[in-house]
Structure formats: C-alpha cells, structure tokens
Write a protein that holds these residues in place. Structure first.
Motif, mmCIF file in Angstrom:
data_model
loop_
_atom_site.group_PDB
_atom_site.id
_atom_site.type_symbol
_atom_site.label_atom_id
_atom_site.label_comp_id
_atom_site.label_asym_id
_atom_site.label_seq_id
_atom_site.Cartn_x
_atom_site.Cartn_y
_atom_site.Cartn_z
ATOM 1 N N MET A 1 0.838 -1.201 0.000
ATOM 2 C CA MET A 1 0.000 0.000 0.000
ATOM 3 C C MET A 1 0.871 1.248 0.000
ATOM 4 S SD MET A 1 -3.169 0.878 2.420
ATOM 5 C CE MET A 1 -3.913 -0.613 1.782
ATOM 6 N N ASN A 2 0.558 2.192 -0.854
ATOM 7 C CA ASN A 2 1.353 3.415 -0.843
ATOM 8 C C ASN A 2 0.838 4.382 0.229
ATOM 9 O OD1 ASN A 2 -0.959 3.732 -2.287
ATOM 10 N ND2 ASN A 2 -0.121 5.370 -3.567
ATOM 11 N N VAL A 3 1.766 5.122 0.771
ATOM 12 C CA VAL A 3 1.452 6.061 1.856
ATOM 13 C C VAL A 3 1.725 7.464 1.348
ATOM 14 C CG1 VAL A 3 2.118 6.829 4.158
ATOM 15 C CG2 VAL A 3 2.046 4.385 3.628
ATOM 16 N N THR A 4 0.752 8.362 1.556
ATOM 17 C CA THR A 4 0.939 9.717 1.072
ATOM 18 C C THR A 4 0.838 10.716 2.226
ATOM 19 O OG1 THR A 4 -0.202 8.994 -0.912
ATOM 20 C CG2 THR A 4 0.203 11.354 -0.691
ATOM 21 N N LEU A 5 1.800 11.606 2.288
ATOM 22 C CA LEU A 5 1.714 12.714 3.233
ATOM 23 C C LEU A 5 1.437 13.971 2.433
ATOM 24 C CD1 LEU A 5 4.734 12.026 5.631
ATOM 25 C CD2 LEU A 5 2.372 11.279 5.842
ATOM 26 N N LYS A 6 0.411 14.708 2.840
ATOM 27 C CA LYS A 6 0.060 15.930 2.114
ATOM 28 C C LYS A 6 0.199 17.128 3.041
ATOM 29 C CE LYS A 6 -3.118 14.526 -1.506
ATOM 30 N NZ LYS A 6 -4.535 14.301 -1.792
ATOM 31 N N LYS B 1 12.797 13.078 11.366
ATOM 32 C CA LYS B 1 12.488 11.832 10.667
ATOM 33 C C LYS B 1 11.686 10.867 11.538
ATOM 34 C CE LYS B 1 17.213 10.104 11.506
ATOM 35 N NZ LYS B 1 17.562 11.037 12.590
ATOM 36 N N SER B 2 12.049 10.799 12.836
ATOM 37 C CA SER B 2 11.271 9.930 13.715
ATOM 38 C C SER B 2 9.864 10.479 13.917
ATOM 39 C CB SER B 2 11.958 9.780 15.077
ATOM 40 O OG SER B 2 13.096 8.972 14.944
ATOM 41 N N THR B 3 9.768 11.794 13.988
ATOM 42 C CA THR B 3 8.441 12.408 14.112
ATOM 43 C C THR B 3 7.587 12.043 12.900
ATOM 44 O OG1 THR B 3 9.483 14.233 15.280
ATOM 45 C CG2 THR B 3 7.244 14.586 14.492
ATOM 46 N N THR B 4 8.191 12.106 11.704
ATOM 47 C CA THR B 4 7.458 11.742 10.498
ATOM 48 C C THR B 4 6.942 10.307 10.602
ATOM 49 O OG1 THR B 4 8.974 13.162 9.288
ATOM 50 C CG2 THR B 4 7.612 11.644 7.996
ATOM 51 N N LEU B 5 7.816 9.425 11.090
ATOM 52 C CA LEU B 5 7.431 8.024 11.235
ATOM 53 C C LEU B 5 6.236 7.894 12.184
ATOM 54 C CD1 LEU B 5 8.894 5.430 10.118
ATOM 55 C CD2 LEU B 5 9.614 5.043 12.450
ATOM 56 N N ASN B 6 6.304 8.634 13.290
ATOM 57 C CA ASN B 6 5.227 8.537 14.270
ATOM 58 C C ASN B 6 3.941 9.197 13.806
ATOM 59 O OD1 ASN B 6 6.458 6.949 16.204
ATOM 60 N ND2 ASN B 6 7.499 8.701 17.139
ATOM 61 N N LEU B 7 4.063 10.141 12.881
ATOM 62 C CA LEU B 7 2.849 10.710 12.296
ATOM 63 C C LEU B 7 2.177 9.678 11.399
ATOM 64 C CD1 LEU B 7 4.126 14.301 11.453
ATOM 65 C CD2 LEU B 7 2.520 13.655 13.250
ATOM 66 N N ILE B 8 2.993 8.865 10.743
ATOM 67 C CA ILE B 8 2.426 7.816 9.896
ATOM 68 C C ILE B 8 1.825 6.710 10.763
ATOM 69 C CG2 ILE B 8 2.976 6.048 8.177
ATOM 70 C CD1 ILE B 8 5.181 7.959 7.158
ATOM 71 N N THR C 1 -5.913 10.349 8.664
ATOM 72 C CA THR C 1 -5.387 11.438 9.503
ATOM 73 C C THR C 1 -5.955 11.401 10.922
ATOM 74 O OG1 THR C 1 -5.373 12.728 7.490
ATOM 75 C CG2 THR C 1 -4.938 13.912 9.536
ATOM 76 N N ASP C 2 -7.241 11.122 11.039
ATOM 77 C CA ASP C 2 -7.861 11.179 12.362
ATOM 78 C C ASP C 2 -8.000 9.803 13.023
ATOM 79 O OD1 ASP C 2 -8.172 13.935 12.365
ATOM 80 O OD2 ASP C 2 -9.939 13.762 11.069
#
Lengths: 296, 277, 370
Positions: free
Chosen positions: C1-6, C48-55, C74-75
């Motif tokens: 599955m692709n993951v997108t951050l907007k 970078k770790s924050t990005t991971l934890n946002l995902i 997101t929610d």
C-alpha cells in the motif's frame, strides 16, 4: 486533549468518589461541627456557632489528663525509640552472620495485631492469682519491690505504656535506618579509612550526617504517630481509659464520639482539630530544625 | 584486633538481647495458650515451660466466644476491602501515570496532599455519615470508608511510570485499547508492586481496630481486634488467661504466616515509605 | 500500500513563553510508493522519527493529511491504523514469551478479522520462521541477544500483515557485525513480504545500501528524494551533498568571474554562462586525479595507503571543511617529500552551490557528458 479528558475521568471516577465521600467532605465537615454549639446528634440541630466547643474541651479535666499523658508519651518514646533503633541498626549493619535472621525477628511486631500483643504485655505485667506477674518476679529477683503496673501508680502505668509503644514502633524504625545505612556509599568509608579516621569519628562525621535525612524523617513520623497513640493504651488498660487515667487525645476524641460518654461529635471535632493543630505545629518545628541541621 | 573482636561480641550480645525482648511476648503467648488453666492459676512462680501442653484452651477459645465468627468477619472485611481498593486505585494510578488530561498535575498534587490528613479528623464525620445512613453493624459500613489509600495510589503510579513509554506505543500500534494495555501489559510488569500493596493492605485491614470499634456494637460484626477487646473485658470470665492467649495466637497466626511468605516484599514495601496505620 | 503525506506539519508548543514553537515537521508532501523499502535519512533532530510517528498515528498531525492508499487516516488512532512498528529498543513485552509477544497483535483483532487459536498459532509460526526465531518461541525477551530481540520485534510488527511496516533506527542498538547482517535480513524480509517499509536512520551507509528510495530531511523539511545513487550523484543542495558520502565531500569558497569558476586563483571551470557570484564548490573525494601540473594545487600533509586505494590528505586555504581527503587508485605514486600536490578535477564530481542559499548552481558547472 479535551477528547481524552472524559476517558481519563472515567478511570479516576471511583477514586474521586471514595476520596470525596470519605476524605474531603469529612475534612470540611469536621470544622463545621467543631464550631456548631450544642449540636444534638439525635435531632441534628444546633443552636449557634462559636468557640464554645473548644472552650469546653480545653476545660475538661479528662482532656487535660489526656493531653498530659500524650505529651509524656511523646517526649519519652520518640527520642528513646529513635536512639535505640539507631544503635540496633548500626549493630545490624556491622555483622554478616545471622543478620537476616535478626532483621526478620526485629520486624515481626510490625505485622502483629496491636491489640492482641498488647494483651500479652498486660499479662506479663499483671499479677496472677498467686503471683505478682512475670515482670515483678524479675524485679523481686534483683531485690526490688513488686509494683502493680496495670492498675497501680501513675508512673508504673506510664512506664508500661511507653515500653509497649517503643516495642511497637521499633520494627519500622530499625528497618528504615538499616536500609538508610546500607545505602551509604562504601567509598566514603574507604576514603575515611585511608585517611586514618577512627571508628567513632567515622560514625559521627560521616555515617550520621549521611543518614540524617532519614533520622529526621523518623523523628517527624514518630512525633505524628505518638501523638495519635490510642490502640496501645486500649490494649493495656481497656476501653475505659478515663477511669484508668491513661487516656490519650485520640482516645478522648473517640470517647466523645461513641461509647458510654459519647454522642458529642462537636466536642470530638474540636478535640480532633486541637490535636491536628498540635501535630501541625510540632511537625513545622521539626521541619524547621531539620532544615538547619540536615547537611545534604 | 582484640578490641575489634570484643566489640563484635558485645554487638552480638546486644542484638541477641533485643531479639529476646521482641520474641519473648510471642513465646509467652504460645506457652500460656497451651498451659492448663488450673495449673496456670495455681502458679506461685510463672513457669517458663510446660511439660503437659494442652489444646483445651483452643477448644475453649472457639466455643466460649464466637472466635470463628470474628475470624470469618475479618477475613471477609479484609478480602473485600483489599479487592475493592485494587479495583479503585489501579485505574486511578494508570490515569495519572499514562493518560493525558487537563489539570492532571494539579489533581495529583491535590490527592498527594490528602496523605497528610490524619485519620482522626475524618473519622468523626464518617462515623456520623455511616450512622445516618443506617449502616452501622453492616459490612458496607465497615468496608466503604476503609477502601481508599492515597499512599498506595502514589506508590502504584510511581511504579507504572517506570514502565518505558515504548511498551505503551507498541501496544497501541498492536491495536490494544488503554484498558487492555493496563490489564495485559502494565499489571503483569508491575506485579511486584501490586503484590506489595496488596499484602500491606491486608495487614492494615486485619489489624484495624478504631473504625470497626466505632461502627460495630453487635458481636455478629466484630472483627478480631474488637473480638480480642471484647474477650479481654467480658469473655472467658476475665481470669481465663490461657484461653485468652489461645485466641490471641489464633488471630496472630495468619499474619505471621503471610509475613514469613512475603517477608522480602513486605520489608521492601515498608522501607519505601509505608507507615503503620 | 502506498502512503501519502500531504502538507503534513507537526508543531510542538514551546516549553517557555520566550521561545518559539518548534516545527518538527514542516509542510511535508510526499508519496511513498507501494512495496518499496524506503529510508528516512537525516541528522538527529531533523524530524524523521516524528514523520514516522505521524504515519503510525502515535502522534497527531498539526496540519495536513495522511493517506494509506486512498483512505484518509489522519484522524484514525494508532491502534486502528493497522501499521507495524519496530522500536529502536524493540519494546518487547518483558513478561511474555517470544510466542506470546508475536501473538499479542493477533489477539487484539476484532470483528471480521478475529482468528481462531489455531489460525493465530499458525500465523505466528510462519512469521517466526520467516525471521528465523522459530527455535526461540518459548523464551522470554531477557533471554535473547540484541539481534534476536530485533527479529522478534520485526515478527511482532509483521504478524498481522500491516499495511505499512515502520522501523525506527532498527540497527542502532546492534554491534557493527550484526548491523551488516541484519540490514541484509531486513531487505530480504521486505522483499519476501512485499510490504511497504519505511525505516528511519541517521546512517547514510545503511540507507544507501538496502533501500529502494531515500528521503533526506533537515530541520523538519524534506530536502530530496530519489534512488540512493541518484541522490548521491545529483544533490539538490549543499546539505544533501555534505550529508551523503564517506569520507564526506570537501567544500571550498569559490567565485565566478568572467565566466570562469575559481577556487582562489585556481581555475576549475571555464566558459560558463553564469553571472558573477560567490559560490561554494563541493568536490567528492573520488573527484581528484593526480597530475603533475594539475590546475588545483594543495599543500600535501600525508598519505594513507589502504590497499586498493590511496588517500591523499592535503590542505587548501580556501577549503572550509578542514582537511581534504582525496581517494585515488593505488597505481598512482605520490612523492611524500614534496610540499605540494596538484590535481585535475573530474567535472562530474564537482558541484557548485550558491554561497547564500546553498542551492545547486548548475549553470556554474560543466558536465563532461553534456
């Protein structure tokens, strides 16, 4: 954040209910009671507010007797038990063989029922049908006169009460001091030894200052505990402590509340608040002294 | 070197003497409980041992006064109070250690400050409350005000806080709810503290005297402490000391056994700041 | 599955009144392609770790959207996102055995996804075999080595077949030898499962060696993405050029005058259509060619012979990154008694950046292959 608050509240709710009902509300209420004059327990009415309850209690000879008993008990047992516990803890820390056994034995009174063991103390001091009791036997052995410790002179009864109180509070103090001594860094002792410091000097200049916070902790909790003495006296002299002349402040509070002389929650509240004020004052003095003397 | 060994000998003698002072009442209690009543009453000099031990006093203790009933009452009171306390304080400690909510620190400080409130102050109103609710001489009245222990909330919260955050996050990612995390991860990891708290609470309940004395005056609801007091004042025809001692032995045994089993945990728990009563 | 951050932004409120809020991740937009092994690379504190934890959902975005495939998550809370996460210190449940640890996520499944005991056991066995811990199933985490714990952590993250597998500094707690071995292992497991996998690392070797795509971050801002080699060969800015490569790139103060790029008085490139400008010139260690009368003159310090290669260590007054390390083939002979060493430069290993902004200035470069 706000989304989470209701959920956290759910986890806290039982605790908050219990605390509110049995700790916070009573705390507020006891002050109310103490100022309600002539509160009638049966009808739940009072005819005024003021300081009468306090004045009554402070003029009640039973309360004054209880106050005197409690102060004597505190002044004798707190220093004695702390010093004795310190000596025992130092002794315990200096040995290896049997250390665990001694520690276990010394702690045993902590888990026993104060009332039950108090009964044993009573019979040790109390005359039996044909003898004056075990303790008197020992006194006679050393050439002394028999004393009636349970229903005899005031000082004899006070002696028994102090003795039993010390016996009861020792396990906690020995345990705390033993672990405090064990937590002193061994490097200090080695440094002192290298410097050629004598044993006594090492103890007074290194060990004692290092564990002084714990000693003050014990003194403070010791004062608080001793001011609230009650069960020990009941165990030795029975529930009618006023008659025995051995009542304590807490005993007075309960007697006012309940039992033959009971039914006066207002007087009880006033007495309890006086006790609280005394304990608070003594604790503050203790804290002030310890701030000056604890060097670390 | 000679001075050192002399000091050691003195230390051992001193420690031994204190051990005797501690143990002697226990010895005397057991000894007296197996002495024959007649023989005991006729002692001109108290005997330090007996050659003809008897269990008669124990029979007397259980038949002349409802000791078994006191015993069962105390057992029910202790178990229910302790269980209720755990149910109440574990989620609270969890909320303070793990959950985020408004005013958390303020509330926690407030609750900690309640630790300083002496029992004597609140007992008065509680007595009035329980009396007005007609709960005297009921288990409900005995138990409810005894459930909460602020100190144990604090102890448990400290223990929960030491579990690494990552385990919580791992459990979240693994799809676990907060409640399940508390039950399946936190509690098993913090079991030593939970056991310590449980044992300390059991001891506290078993020995409680003041509150039960206030709210019970019917023998059917007496706990062992009150039972002992009752026996002391009215039971066995006041002078039957051996029977009295048998009763004392009976009510002391459970806690001594508990202590010998959990010796280390209890002593650790108390050393961490527990106080009696 | 692709993951997108907007346009994802994560703001942490400042601790004191006088400091500004911290933007751990700032306006981050990127699509992580399906089925790839992707490295999030950057120095510590780059977000970078924050990005991971946002995902993963352990942190909530301040702004922007997170999409798994077409689904907006997101929610969605972490426990409902269905991601697998391997923690830096593994975070194995200490009171559970390896088997119970691996079973744990399966036991949390509800509704349609709920499995029977035998199904769960089979899954756990399979995944344990995949990561090669099937002989350790009844041990407690404390009885395992670091490498074994790592494998169990991966197994636990993989067992529920997550939509995306996230690894936070997966190799940092292992010793050097195990690190090499384990990174190959991660590559193999990722290939076999085909699960989109993101891992965070500050070690560029790690990122370059196994990933299909690297994402370089700095101060919460995405710098560059692409194939590892592509990013190395074609850095967009000075930061990326400096961050990738060991030994690191050397940088010099340079200047473009009259269509010529100078470092000091040495001419690097000629015939440029670039306006006059102060620049920073970066030269990769492998960009030097030893030549007696080469255009680039440095004072020779010493020579390290490493078997296959020789490293020449020299200094240049315009260099602002300390000593210059140039790697040349061992067939070269360097006369160590001389005071000076001269190089020709390989044009494709020389990058020019605007001195102010650090942006790449392609018009100040000459490429041999056009």
């Amino acid at each position: 954040m706000d989304k989470k608050s209701p959920k956290a509240l759910l986890y806290l709710l039982p605790s908050l209910l219990f605390l509110g009902a049995f700790l916070v509300y009573p705390l507020v209420d006891v002050f109310v009671y103490s100022f309600e004059e002539g509160f009638n327990f049966a009808s739940g009415t009072s005819f005024g507010t003021g300081l009468y309850n306090y004045s009554y209690v402070l003029h009640d000879p039973y309360f004054l007797q209880a106050l005197k008993n409690t102060f004597i008990l505190v002044i004798i047992t707190v220093p004695l038990s702390t010093i004795l516990a310190l000596v025992i803890a130092v002794g315990l820390s200096s040995i290896k063989t049997l250390k665990n056994l001694f520690q276990t034995v010394y702690f045993l009174p902590y888990v026993t029922n104060t009332l039950a063991v108090g009964l044993v103390f009573m019979i040790l001091f109390k005359p039996t049908a044909y003898s004056d009791g075990l303790v008197n036997l020992l006194i006679n052995l050393f050439g002394g006169q028999s004393v009636d410790f349970i229903s005899g002179p005031y000082w004899a009864k006070m002696f028994v009460l102090c003795f039993y109180t010390i016996w009861v509070v020792m396990p906690f103090k020995v345990l705390i001091l033993t672990s405090a001594l064990a937590s002193v860094n061994k490097d200090y002792y080695n440094a002192a030894r290298v410097d050629g410091t004598g044993k006594a000097r090492t103890f007074f200049r290194i060990t004692l200052p290092m564990i002084s916070p714990m000693i003050f902790y014990l003194v403070i909790t010791g004062f608080i505990g001793a001011f609230k003495a009650y069960s020990d006296a009941v165990a030795l002299f029975g529930t009618d402590l006023n008659a025995a002349g051995m009542n304590t402040i807490v005993g007075y509070v309960y007697d006012m509340l309940y039992g033959n002389s009971g039914g006066y929650p207002s007087y009880a509240s006033a007495a309890a608040i006086i006790l609280f004020a005394i304990v608070l004052t003594v604790t503050c003095i203790n804290l002030a002294v310890s701030k000056k003397n604890v060097h670390y | 070197m000679k001075k050192a060994s002399l000091l050691k000998t003195v230390t051992y003698i001193f420690l031994f003497v204190w051990a005797v002072i501690v143990l002697f009442p226990f010895y005397w209690m057991v000894l007296t409980s197996v002495k024959d009543y007649g023989a005991y009453s006729n002692e001109y000099i108290p005997a330090f041992f007996t050659l003809s031990p008897t269990l008669e006093n124990y029979t007397e203790a259980f038949t002349a006064v409802p000791l078994l009933l006191y015993f069962l009452n105390t057992l029910i009171f202790t178990l229910v109070t302790t269980a209720l306390m755990l149910i109440v304080i574990i989620p609270a400690a969890f909320a303070f250690a793990r959950l985020d909510f408004k005013g958390k620190n303020f509330l926690f400080t407030l609750i900690l400050s309640l630790m300083m409130i002496p029992n004597e102050l609140v007992v008065i109103t509680n007595y009035v409350t329980i009396t007005n609710m007609d709960l005297r001489n009921t288990f409900t009245g005995l138990i409810l005000p005894s459930v909460m222990s602020v100190f144990y909330v604090y102890l448990l919260k400290e223990s929960f806080s030491q579990v690494p955050d990552e385990l919580y996050y791992a459990a979240k990612v693994d799809g676990t709810s907060d409640f399940k995390y508390m039950m399946r991860v936190l509690l098993p990891i913090c079991r030593p503290t939970v056991v310590t708290i449980t044992v300390l609470k059991v001891i506290e309940c078993w020995n409680s005297f003041v509150w039960p004395r206030l709210v019970t005056d019917e023998k059917n609801y007496f706990l062992v402490s009150n039972g002992i007091q009752e026996i002391r004042e009215n039971g066995f025809g006041r002078e039957n000391i051996p029977a009295m001692m048998a009763a004392v032995v009976v009510i002391s045994v459970p806690l001594v056994v508990l202590f010998l089993i959990f010796r280390k945990k209890i002593m650790e728990g108390v050393a961490r700041g527990g106080t009696k009563g | 599955m692709n993951v997108t951050l907007k346009n994802v932004t994560k703001k942490f409120p400042s601790r004191t009144k006088n400091t500004p809020d911290v933007y751990a991740v700032n306006d981050f937009t990127l699509e992580f392609p399906d089925g790839k092994l992707i490295a999030l690379l950057g120095p510590s504190g780059c977000g970078k770790s924050t990005t991971l934890n946002l995902i993963s959902g352990l942190l909530k975005v301040t702004d922007g959207k997170v999409l798994f495939g077409d689904e907006d998550v997101t929610d969605l809370a972490a426990e409902k996102r269905g991601v697998g996460l391997v923690f830096q210190n593994y975070a194995l449940y200490p009171h559970l055995t390896v088997r119970q640890n691996i079973l744990f996520p399966l036991q949390n499944l509800k509704g349609k996804e709920k499995m029977s005991k035998s199904q769960m056991n089979e899954k756990a066995e399979n995944i344990a075999r995949l990561v090669q811990v099937d002989n350790l199933m009844d041990r407690k985490p404390s009885e395992l080595s670091g490498g074994q714990q790592q494998r169990v952590a991966i197994a636990r993250a993989l067992v529920k077949m997550p939509k995306v597998l996230l690894l936070d500094e997966p190799l940092s707690n292992l010793d050097a030898r195990l690190r090499l071995q384990t990174r190959e292992e991660i590559r193999r497991i990722q290939k076999e499962t085909g699960i989109t996998t993101l891992f965070v690392t500050h070690d560029q070797d790690e990122a370059m060696s196994i990933s299909d795509m690297i994402v370089v971050m700095k101060d919460g801002v995405l710098q560059q993405t692409g194939l590892p080699q592509e990013v190395y060969d074609n850095p967009e800015n000075l930061f990326v050029a400096q961050f990738l490569g060991t030994p690191p790139i050397s940088t010099f103060d340079g200047e473009v005058r009259n269509g010529t790029l100078y470092i000091g008085d040495d001419v690097v490139f000629e015939g440029l259509s670039c306006q006059e400008k102060k620049v920073t010139v970066g030269i990769r260690p492998e960009g030097y060619v030893l030549k007696e009368n080469g255009a680039f003159r440095c004072s020779l310090k010493r020579v390290e012979v490493m078997g296959r290669d020789i490293t020449v260590i020299s200094e240049n007054e315009n260099c602002n990154s300390g000593e210059i390390r140039s790697i040349i083939g061992s067939d070269n002979k360097v006369d160590v008694t001389k005071e000076w060493v001269c190089f020709d430069l390989k044009p494709e290993k020389v990058y020019v950046f605007d001195r102010e902004s650090g942006k790449r200035l392609r018009e100040a470069e000459v490429r041999s292959n056009g």
